[in-house]
Scaffold this motif. Structure first.
Motif, PDB file in Angstrom:
ATOM      1  N   LEU A  30     -18.321 -47.678  -1.706  1.00 58.45           N
ATOM      2  CA  LEU A  30     -17.215 -47.252  -2.556  1.00 58.45           C
ATOM      3  C   LEU A  30     -16.993 -45.772  -2.274  1.00 58.45           C
ATOM      4  O   LEU A  30     -17.862 -44.932  -2.558  1.00 58.45           O
ATOM      5  CB  LEU A  30     -17.559 -47.499  -4.029  1.00 58.45           C
ATOM      6  N   THR A  32     -14.623 -42.412  -2.463  1.00 56.46           N
ATOM      7  CA  THR A  32     -13.524 -41.675  -3.100  1.00 56.46           C
ATOM      8  C   THR A  32     -13.104 -40.510  -2.190  1.00 56.46           C
ATOM      9  O   THR A  32     -13.779 -40.217  -1.194  1.00 56.46           O
ATOM     10  CB  THR A  32     -13.963 -41.175  -4.490  1.00 56.46           C
ATOM     11  N   THR A  52      -9.107 -42.959  -6.798  1.00 55.03           N
ATOM     12  CA  THR A  52      -8.757 -43.524  -5.489  1.00 55.03           C
ATOM     13  C   THR A  52     -10.091 -43.953  -4.894  1.00 55.03           C
ATOM     14  O   THR A  52     -11.040 -43.166  -4.901  1.00 55.03           O
ATOM     15  CB  THR A  52      -8.084 -42.473  -4.586  1.00 55.03           C
ATOM     16  N   CYS A  53     -10.180 -45.183  -4.389  1.00 51.28           N
ATOM     17  CA  CYS A  53     -11.485 -45.651  -3.917  1.00 51.28           C
ATOM     18  C   CYS A  53     -11.314 -46.680  -2.805  1.00 51.28           C
ATOM     19  O   CYS A  53     -10.677 -47.715  -2.995  1.00 51.28           O
ATOM     20  CB  CYS A  53     -12.263 -46.253  -5.093  1.00 51.28           C
ATOM     21  N   VAL A  55     -12.856 -49.531  -0.666  1.00 49.67           N
ATOM     22  CA  VAL A  55     -13.919 -50.527  -0.818  1.00 49.67           C
ATOM     23  C   VAL A  55     -14.169 -51.133   0.556  1.00 49.67           C
ATOM     24  O   VAL A  55     -13.276 -51.755   1.131  1.00 49.67           O
ATOM     25  CB  VAL A  55     -13.501 -51.607  -1.842  1.00 49.67           C
ATOM     26  N   VAL A  65      -8.041 -48.814  -3.202  1.00 48.46           N
ATOM     27  CA  VAL A  65      -7.502 -48.813  -4.559  1.00 48.46           C
ATOM     28  C   VAL A  65      -6.964 -47.410  -4.817  1.00 48.46           C
ATOM     29  O   VAL A  65      -7.677 -46.418  -4.594  1.00 48.46           O
ATOM     30  CB  VAL A  65      -8.620 -49.170  -5.568  1.00 48.46           C
ATOM     31  N   TYR A  96     -11.477 -49.041 -12.572  1.00 50.53           N
ATOM     32  CA  TYR A  96     -12.895 -49.349 -12.308  1.00 50.53           C
ATOM     33  C   TYR A  96     -13.122 -50.861 -12.369  1.00 50.53           C
ATOM     34  O   TYR A  96     -13.853 -51.423 -11.548  1.00 50.53           O
ATOM     35  CB  TYR A  96     -13.793 -48.590 -13.294  1.00 50.53           C
ATOM     36  N   VAL A  99     -11.843 -52.228  -9.126  1.00 50.64           N
ATOM     37  CA  VAL A  99     -12.837 -52.097  -8.048  1.00 50.64           C
ATOM     38  C   VAL A  99     -13.920 -53.167  -8.219  1.00 50.64           C
ATOM     39  O   VAL A  99     -14.297 -53.852  -7.261  1.00 50.64           O
ATOM     40  CB  VAL A  99     -13.456 -50.679  -8.032  1.00 50.64           C
ATOM     41  N   LEU A 102     -13.223 -56.536  -6.900  1.00 54.77           N
ATOM     42  CA  LEU A 102     -13.215 -56.674  -5.434  1.00 54.77           C
ATOM     43  C   LEU A 102     -14.618 -56.912  -4.868  1.00 54.77           C
ATOM     44  O   LEU A 102     -14.760 -57.230  -3.686  1.00 54.77           O
ATOM     45  CB  LEU A 102     -12.608 -55.416  -4.795  1.00 54.77           C
ATOM     46  N   LYS A 119     -16.928 -40.548 -12.234  1.00 52.46           N
ATOM     47  CA  LYS A 119     -16.597 -41.799 -11.549  1.00 52.46           C
ATOM     48  C   LYS A 119     -17.858 -42.629 -11.303  1.00 52.46           C
ATOM     49  O   LYS A 119     -17.852 -43.856 -11.414  1.00 52.46           O
ATOM     50  CB  LYS A 119     -15.848 -41.500 -10.251  1.00 52.46           C
ATOM     51  N   LEU A 123     -18.291 -46.338 -12.808  1.00 54.60           N
ATOM     52  CA  LEU A 123     -18.607 -47.476 -11.938  1.00 54.60           C
ATOM     53  C   LEU A 123     -19.898 -48.166 -12.381  1.00 54.60           C
ATOM     54  O   LEU A 123     -20.052 -49.375 -12.222  1.00 54.60           O
ATOM     55  CB  LEU A 123     -18.713 -47.018 -10.475  1.00 54.60           C
TER      56      LEU A 123
END
Ligand code: ZN
Ligand code: ZN
Ligand code: ZN
Length: 373
Positions: A30, A32, A52-53, A55, A65, A96, A99, A102, A119, A123
């Motif tokens: 993950l 960022t 913004t992440c 994956v 994301v 979150y 994410v 996913l 973050k 998470l």
């Protein structure tokens, strides 16, 4: 120059990241905004409060994301050309949870080393069954071995900072302040091919004994040695970092004596670089010369650091680091000798470990540069 952001390179890098993570027992990376996201996708986004992440999972395509208002920017970056799916979230959505959806059943996730704590904690709540690990375990390994196109980019950055050092003698004069000289240097860093100035150190006289001194209003005096350590980031995203030591007018004998030791130490460490030797041995090569001259206690930091998208990254050239050098590793060799309250000196080159030795990227003189007072 080969393009360090070519789509083939990034596609391969993403696939390697996913498979390496899987082998390390990490179900998803993950990532960022920051240097890891930049390295994996070419997308250079600012870390902000909205998530913004990226994956990255093995056996599935990567997904980015992103907040709805940043989808256009993400798609316009190399992310679009790579065909990475961008999933936008709206202001009242929970990104979150998105994410988490996913990576169903993930037992371990790798979070980028620079992820903001808020973050990381969000998470943890969204993925309560997943152990959090550092993505750096995987990505640091990838980033420290530079592709030929990345070496090209570092070479270009080094040449740019060399052109700045070549002009420094014209700006150093007794009666000018460090800050005045620093302003000239900063302007030249961008004029000579960097997109941004990362740091400007002008350490005159006693300030040269503080390795991370930046700029002050101290007026440079005749006889002062001046440590100039400067760096920026090029448009391609790669960093420069080079130190040279100058002296304004006639150097004192003790300045010359220290400098002669330093020059030998730096050369010895560069010569020690080749595949299969440890980072620690390169550090030791410099340190032995300085210690033999009775100045061991005046060398107060490691010999160097890796460089790439960040000025300081793996591998670190330091005692205790038994990592073996490999072709493509790029790092600084920068011993210094510091006499508190009096003066200091440092010589810093970025070098790359090659198939059979070393390529120094900074090519300006290693001599103490004497400029007119
Ligand atoms: Zn430093
Ligand atoms: Zn430096
Ligand atoms: Zn450095």
């Amino acid at each position: 120059m080969r393009d360090p952001w070519a789509a083939e390179l990034l596609t391969e890098r993403l696939a390697t990241a996913a498979s390496t993570a899987a082998r390390a027992g990490i179900d998803a990376l993950l990532v960022t905004p920051g240097p890891d996201l930049h390295h994996l996708t070419g997308y250079r986004a600012l870390p902000l409060e909205r998530l913004t992440c990226l994956v990255v999972r093995s056996g599935a395509d990567p997904v980015l994301v992103a907040p709805r208002l940043e989808v256009a920017a993400a798609t316009a970056s190399p992310v679009g050309a790579l065909g990475i799916e961008v999933v936008g979230w709206d202001e009242t959505d929970d990104p979150y949870a998105l994410v988490a959806s996913l990576v169903p059943g993930a037992r371990a996730v790798g979070l980028d080393d620079h992820m903001w704590a808020e973050k990381v904690l969000a998470l943890r709540v969204a993925l309560p069954d997943a152990t959090q690990r550092l993505a750096g375990e995987v990505l640091g390994e990838l980033r420290m071995r530079k592709a030929p196109a990345e070496v090209d980019a570092l070479r270009e950055a080094a040449r740019a900072i060399d052109r700045v050092h070549a002009q420094v003698p014209g700006w150093l004069r007794a009666g000018r302040t460090e800050r005045e000289v620093g302003a000239d240097i900063a302007a030249a860093i961008t004029a000579e091919g960097h997109a941004s100035v990362d740091f400007v150190i002008v350490g005159s006289g006693p300030n040269g004994a503080s390795p991370h001194h930046e700029l002050s209003d101290r007026v440079i005096e005749a006889g002062d040695p001046v440590v100039v350590d400067i760096g920026g980031t090029t448009a391609a995203g790669y960093c420069s970092d080079s130190t040279r030591t100058y002296v304004v007018g006639e150097p004192a004998d003790d300045v010359l004596a220290s400098y002669e030791v330093l020059q030998r130490a730096q050369a010895r460490a560069v010569e020690a670089v080749r595949p299969g030797v440890t980072c620690a041995s390169v550090d030791a090569a410099a340190r032995e010369v300085i210690a033999a001259a009775g100045l061991g206690e005046r060398f107060i930091h490691r010999t160097g650091h890796g460089i790439g998208l960040e000025t300081h990254e793996h591998p670190y050239v330091v005692a205790g680091n038994e990592r073996l050098l490999e072709p493509g590793m790029a790092f600084s060799v920068e011993p210094g000798i510091y006499h508190p309250g009096r003066h200091g000196a440092r010589i810093e080159d970025i070098v790359v470990c090659t198939q059979d030795g070393v390529e120094p990227l900074n090519l300006t003189t290693h001599e103490l540069v004497v400029v007119e007072a």
